[in-house]
Design an enzyme around this catalytic site. Structure first.
Site, PDB file in Angstrom:
ATOM      1  N   THR A 114      37.708 -94.613  57.933  1.00 20.30           N
ATOM      2  CA  THR A 114      37.757 -94.317  56.490  1.00 20.30           C
ATOM      3  C   THR A 114      36.327 -94.378  55.946  1.00 20.30           C
ATOM      4  OG1 THR A 114      38.404 -96.631  56.101  1.00 20.30           O
ATOM      5  CG2 THR A 114      40.160 -94.972  56.093  1.00 20.30           C
ATOM      6  N   LYS A 166      38.734-100.032  63.465  1.00 18.60           N
ATOM      7  CA  LYS A 166      38.142 -99.432  62.276  1.00 18.60           C
ATOM      8  C   LYS A 166      38.171-100.448  61.150  1.00 18.60           C
ATOM      9  CE  LYS A 166      39.763 -97.891  59.020  1.00 18.60           C
ATOM     10  NZ  LYS A 166      39.954 -98.435  57.622  1.00 18.60           N
ATOM     11  N   THR A 168      40.249-101.877  55.435  1.00 22.13           N
ATOM     12  CA  THR A 168      41.461-102.166  56.130  1.00 22.13           C
ATOM     13  C   THR A 168      41.145-102.212  57.610  1.00 22.13           C
ATOM     14  OG1 THR A 168      42.680-100.944  54.453  1.00 22.13           O
ATOM     15  CG2 THR A 168      43.845-101.496  56.448  1.00 22.13           C
ATOM     16  N   GLU A 206      30.408-101.989  54.877  1.00 25.39           N
ATOM     17  CA  GLU A 206      29.936-101.149  53.777  1.00 25.39           C
ATOM     18  C   GLU A 206      28.602-101.660  53.233  1.00 25.39           C
ATOM     19  OE1 GLU A 206      34.383 -99.791  52.299  1.00 25.39           O
ATOM     20  OE2 GLU A 206      33.389-101.477  51.317  1.00 25.39           O
ATOM     21  N   ASN A 258      32.079 -98.816  46.965  1.00 25.06           N
ATOM     22  CA  ASN A 258      33.373 -99.206  46.415  1.00 25.06           C
ATOM     23  C   ASN A 258      33.593 -98.687  45.005  1.00 25.06           C
ATOM     24  OD1 ASN A 258      34.969-101.104  48.326  1.00 25.06           O
ATOM     25  ND2 ASN A 258      32.815-101.657  48.594  1.00 25.06           N
ATOM     26  N   SER A 277      36.297 -91.332  44.131  1.00 29.14           N
ATOM     27  CA  SER A 277      35.723 -90.170  43.467  1.00 29.14           C
ATOM     28  C   SER A 277      35.621 -88.992  44.419  1.00 29.14           C
ATOM     29  CB  SER A 277      34.348 -90.440  42.921  1.00 29.14           C
ATOM     30  OG  SER A 277      34.032 -91.724  42.699  1.00 29.14           O
TER      31      SER A 277
END
EC number: 2.3.1.35
Length: 408
Positions: free
Chosen positions: A156, A182, A193, A279, A403, A408
């Site tokens: 993702t 992942k 997740t 991230e 995040n 978007s």
């Protein structure tokens, strides 16, 4: 922005006898991206799973647990990205069940022998028309060397695929272990997740496999955190196909320890890869707590430090404002902690001793360590002989951007 994340080449990924994988573009997440993955398992394969402890459990997690609880064989897995099918109520549960039924028709296996997995945005209905329309292409793509495509297909916000593959000698025979994972955010597995799939061609008795899955998750995926958020969809699946001619029936078998250690190393590597690709991460941090009275208090302290936004942002800035670590230790929840016995190291630099600043500590030494991409924080509590470790990362501007822009 991954931190020292090593990805094996496609040619280095070893197929696991008894596992076929196919990937397709279903348009669930976005056009032109592989987002639907199917695993087909050979008859006789054993499967066990460990799932999120979040009370808001996603529909596919509920279906997985129900199908595994029936005690029958598991012949296939199906994974979609782009939609978590969580917070979707009874319709979401039906969608997860219908996904199994649709794949079951294509593979000619009962729906209850299929495990569904979803990852992506929460609180949105699963686009069943696109998912079911994509299944035939995923089935047509089934092949033994599909691991590399699957590692991409389950991503993702990940920037790189997470894959581990190795061969080990067990009882004089060659055993293959390959897995993928992942996750990049919403990572504090408690069994992001986070999804992890680990397979071996060794045979492992079902009761032992269930216990082994719990143990592996506990030493790997349950020892990482990115942001302290436990996902609604966290799942770790362990598969043993029994195709290698090596079978382990009990923990007392001669081959068990070597197989367990190899699987644990693979699971730990897959878990650490998630943190390395977290991230916006620029630093990979190992938080090791020593001299604890028990495992629970060691992990309380480790997670308090690893979850602290002030600690994480200090590491991003390479700012040796290390009082933030002491503060996190202090609120970790050990009521009878004697801080006068505490010692703190940053890498090889002794920062605090006897509960206060080391008289020989120089801030330049602390900053030197904090500028490194990989950092060890070592904390000695002076309470006992137990040690444990948690892996985490820093918080950067990019974490907020990713995040804030996720939908978007």
């Amino acid at each position: 922005m991954a931190v020292n994340l090593q990805i094996p080449s496609e040619s280095e990924i070893l197929p696991v006898a008894g596992v076929e994988i196919g990937v397709a573009e279903a348009g669930i997440r976005k056009a032109g991206r592989r987002d639907l993955t199917v695993f087909r398992l050979a008859p006789g394969s054993a499967v066990a799973g460990v799932f999120t402890r979040n009370r808001f459990r996603a529909a596919p997690v509920q279906v997985c647990e129900a199908h595994l609880a029936q005690g029958g064989p598991i012949r296939a897995l199906v994974v979609n990205t782009g939609n978590a099918n969580a917070g979707t109520g009874a319709p979401g549960l039906k969608n997860a069940q219908d996904t199994c039924a649709a794949l079951g028709k294509l593979l000619d296996v009962p729906a209850e022998q299929i495990l569904p997995f979803s990852t992506g945005v929460i609180l949105e209905p699963l686009p069943m028309d696109r998912l079911t329309a994509g299944l035939p292409a995923a089935v047509a793509d089934l092949r033994a060397d599909g691991w590399y495509g699957a590692a991409h297909g389950i991503m993702t916000t990940d920037t790189l695929p997470k894959i581990h593959s190795r061969r080990v000698d067990i009882g004089g025979k060659t055993v293959t272990i390959t897995g993928i994972s992942k996750g990049a955010g919403m990572i504090r597995p408690n069994m992001a997740t986070m999804l992890g799939f680990l397979a071996t061609d060794a045979g492992i008795a079902q009761p032992l496999l269930r216990q082994l899955a719990i143990e592996l998750a506990d030493v790997s995926f349950n020892r990482i955190t990115v942001d302290g958020d436990t996902s609604t969809n966290d799942s770790f699946i362990l598969i043993a196909t029994g195709q290698a001619g090596v079978t382990v029936d009990s923990a007392g078998d001669a081959a068990y320890a070597a197989l367990r250690d190899a699987l644990a190393a693979a699971a730990t590597d897959l878990a650490q890869k998630i943190v390395r690709d977290a991230e916006g991460a620029t630093k990979f941090m190992t938080i090791r707590v020593e001299e604890a009275g028990n495992t629970e208090e060691a992990l309380k302290v480790a997670y308090a430090v690893a979850h602290s936004p002030l600690v994480k942002t200090a590491f991003f800035a390479s700012d040796p404002n290390l009082g933030r670590i002491l503060a996190a230790i202090g609120y970790a929840g050990i009521d009878d902690l004697d801080v006068s016995r505490l010692r703190l190291w940053l890498g090889d630099v002794l920062v605090a001793v006897d509960g206060g600043r080391n008289p020989d500590y120089q801030e330049a030494d602390g900053q030197r360590v904090m500028k490194q991409a990989e950092i060890l924080v070592r904390i000695a509590l002076g309470r006992g002989q137990v040690a444990d470790t948690v892996y985490t990362c820093d918080f950067s501007h990019e974490y907020v951007t990713i995040n804030a822009d996720y939908r978007s």
